[in-house]
Design a protein around this motif. Structure first.
Motif, PDB file in Angstrom:
ATOM      1  N   VAL A  61       2.130  -3.034  -3.304  1.00  0.00           N
ATOM      2  CA  VAL A  61       0.610  -2.543  -3.490  1.00  0.00           C
ATOM      3  C   VAL A  61       0.609  -1.551  -2.304  1.00  0.00           C
ATOM      4  O   VAL A  61       0.052  -0.468  -2.467  1.00  0.00           O
ATOM      5  N   VAL A  62       0.856  -1.901  -1.042  1.00  0.00           N
ATOM      6  CA  VAL A  62       0.580  -0.986   0.118  1.00  0.00           C
ATOM      7  C   VAL A  62       1.776  -0.134   0.093  1.00  0.00           C
ATOM      8  O   VAL A  62       1.228   1.339   0.167  1.00  0.00           O
ATOM      9  N   VAL A  63       2.995  -0.034  -0.300  1.00  0.00           N
ATOM     10  CA  VAL A  63       3.840   1.048  -0.663  1.00  0.00           C
ATOM     11  C   VAL A  63       3.452   2.091  -1.452  1.00  0.00           C
ATOM     12  O   VAL A  63       3.324   3.247  -1.206  1.00  0.00           O
ATOM     13  N   SER A  64       2.688   1.695  -2.686  1.00  0.00           N
ATOM     14  CA  SER A  64       2.290   2.387  -3.550  1.00  0.00           C
ATOM     15  C   SER A  64       0.962   3.203  -3.166  1.00  0.00           C
ATOM     16  O   SER A  64       0.977   4.462  -3.310  1.00  0.00           O
ATOM     17  N   ILE A  65       0.126   2.727  -2.408  1.00  0.00           N
ATOM     18  CA  ILE A  65      -1.066   3.371  -1.865  1.00  0.00           C
ATOM     19  C   ILE A  65      -0.428   4.518  -0.873  1.00  0.00           C
ATOM     20  O   ILE A  65      -0.770   5.674  -0.766  1.00  0.00           O
ATOM     21  N   ILE A  66       0.708   3.945   0.080  1.00  0.00           N
ATOM     22  CA  ILE A  66       1.038   4.866   1.001  1.00  0.00           C
ATOM     23  C   ILE A  66       1.808   6.183   0.468  1.00  0.00           C
ATOM     24  O   ILE A  66       1.867   7.272   0.744  1.00  0.00           O
ATOM     25  N   GLU A  67       2.544   5.752  -0.820  1.00  0.00           N
ATOM     26  CA  GLU A  67       3.112   6.641  -1.347  1.00  0.00           C
ATOM     27  C   GLU A  67       2.452   8.060  -1.835  1.00  0.00           C
ATOM     28  O   GLU A  67       2.882   9.020  -1.681  1.00  0.00           O
ATOM     29  N   GLU A  68       1.479   7.581  -2.404  1.00  0.00           N
ATOM     30  CA  GLU A  68       0.447   8.387  -3.129  1.00  0.00           C
ATOM     31  C   GLU A  68      -0.172   9.153  -1.963  1.00  0.00           C
ATOM     32  O   GLU A  68      -0.286  10.530  -2.251  1.00  0.00           O
ATOM     33  N   ARG A  69      -0.590   8.640  -0.817  1.00  0.00           N
ATOM     34  CA  ARG A  69      -1.386   9.186   0.143  1.00  0.00           C
ATOM     35  C   ARG A  69      -0.561  10.233   0.827  1.00  0.00           C
ATOM     36  O   ARG A  69      -0.964  11.581   1.239  1.00  0.00           O
ATOM     37  N   ILE A  70       0.643   9.927   1.086  1.00  0.00           N
ATOM     38  CA  ILE A  70       1.309  10.952   2.152  1.00  0.00           C
ATOM     39  C   ILE A  70       2.055  12.105   0.919  1.00  0.00           C
ATOM     40  O   ILE A  70       2.402  13.325   1.478  1.00  0.00           O
ATOM     41  N   GLY A  71       1.746  12.015  -0.398  1.00  0.00           N
ATOM     42  CA  GLY A  71       2.145  13.299  -0.921  1.00  0.00           C
ATOM     43  C   GLY A  71       0.908  14.301  -1.185  1.00  0.00           C
ATOM     44  O   GLY A  71       1.137  15.325  -1.567  1.00  0.00           O
TER      45      GLY A  71
END
Ligand code: ADP
Ligand code: AMP
Length: 214
Positions: A61-71
Motif C-alpha cells: 500500500v505505502v510503496v504504491s502511494i509513494i511510487e505514484e507520488r514521486i512520478g
C-alpha cells in the motif's frame, strides 16, 4: 536533491522536513500524512485500523502511494521522504523505483533519540486543524494562545494514535522493523546521524551541515 529522514515516532521528522521543504525548495512526502488524507477511501479506512493499533500498514500500500507520488512533476525538483521507507522491503522497493526513474539519494538522515523522551513528545503534539502547522504543549505553543501562528486558525486537533498505549506499539514496530534500515544505508555510505534531543534550531543546523557536506 532527494533525501530520507529516518527516526522513531516523535523524533522531529515532520518538523525538520517542513523546514527543509521551505529552505531547500523540496517536496515533503509523508506517508503518514498521505494515509490520513485518504481516510475517506477504502484503502484509507483499512490503513486507519492498523494505524490506530500502532502497527504498520502493508508494504504494497505505502510503496504504491509513494511510487505514484514521486512520478508527479513537482517531485522533479527533489523530495524528502518522511516516514518512508519503514521496512527493508520498502527500502528495496524504493531502490528499484529510484533506479528506474534515474534518481539518486543524496543522504539518509537519522534523527537519533532516547526512547524515554518520545512519549512526552508525542502525547504533547497537536496541530492546527486548518493548515496542519505543528505544535507541542511544552516545546512549541502558539505565540498567541489559541491562535495558529501560521494561518490565524483557532481550531486544533490531536492524532488518534498519539496516546501512551499506541506509542508503545509504534516504538516497538520502529525498533523491530525500521532500525535495520540504519545498517542498510550505512553500508552504502549515505547515512548521517543528528542528535534529535537538541533544540529544533540545533537539529536543523546539524541537518544542513550534513547535507552540504555530502
Ligand atoms: P515525527 O514527525 O518524527 O513523528 P514531529 O516533527 O511531529 O515528529 O515532532 C513531535 C513533537 O515534538 C511535535 O509536537 C514537535 O513540535 C515537537 N518537537 C519536534 N522536534 C523537537 C525538538 N528538537 N525539541 C522539542 N520538541 C520537538
Ligand atoms: P507517521 O505519521 O509517520 O507517524 O505515521 C503514522 C502511522 O501511519 C504509522 O504508525 C503507520 O501505521 C502508518 N505508516 C506511515 N508510513 C508508513 C510506512 N512507510 N509503512 C507502514 N506504515 C506506515
Amino acid at each position: 536533491m532527494n533525501l530520507i529522514i529516518l527516526g522513531p515516532p516523535g523524533a522531529g521528522k515532520g518538523t525538520q522536513a517542513k523546514r527543509l521543504e521551505e529552505a531547500r525548495d523540496l517536496v515533503q512526502l509523508s506517508t503518514g500524512d498521505m494515509l490520513r488524507a485518504a481516510a475517506g477511501t477504502a484503502v484509507g479506512k483499512k490503513a486507519k485500523a492498523a494505524m490506530d493499533r500502532g502497527e504498520f500498514v502493508e508494504d504494497e500500500v505505502v510503496v504504491s502511494i509513494i511510487e505514484e507520488r514521486i512520478g508527479l512533476s513537482d517531485c522533479q525538483r527533489g523530495f524528502i521522504l518522511d516516514g518512508f521507507p519503514r521496512t527493508l522491503a520498502q527500502a528495496k522497493a524504493l531502490d528499484e523505483m529510484l533506479e528506474q526513474k534515474g534518481l539518486k539519494l543524496r543522504k539518509v538522515i537519522e534523527i537519533h533519540m532516547d526512547d524515554g523522551v518520545l512519549t512526552e513528545r508525542i502525547t504533547g503534539r497537536f496541530a492546527c486543524a486548518a493548515c496542519g502547522e505543528g505544535y507541542h504543549d511544552k516545546y512549541r505553543r502558539p505565540r498567541v494562545e489559541g491562535t495558529c501562528d501560521a494561518c490565524g486558525g483557532s481550531e486544533f486537533s490531536r492524532r488518534d494514535d498519539d496516546n501512551e498505549e499506541v506509542v508503545k506499539a509504534r516504538l516497538g514496530a520502529y525498533h523491530a522493523q525500521t532500525a535495520p534500515l540504519l545498517p542498510y544505508y550505512r553500508a552504502r555510505g549515505v547515512l548521517g546521524e543528528v542528535d534529535g534531543m537538541n533544540e529544533v534550531d540545533d537539529v536543523t543546523r546539524q541537518i544542513s551541515q550534513l547535507i552540504d557536506g555530502a
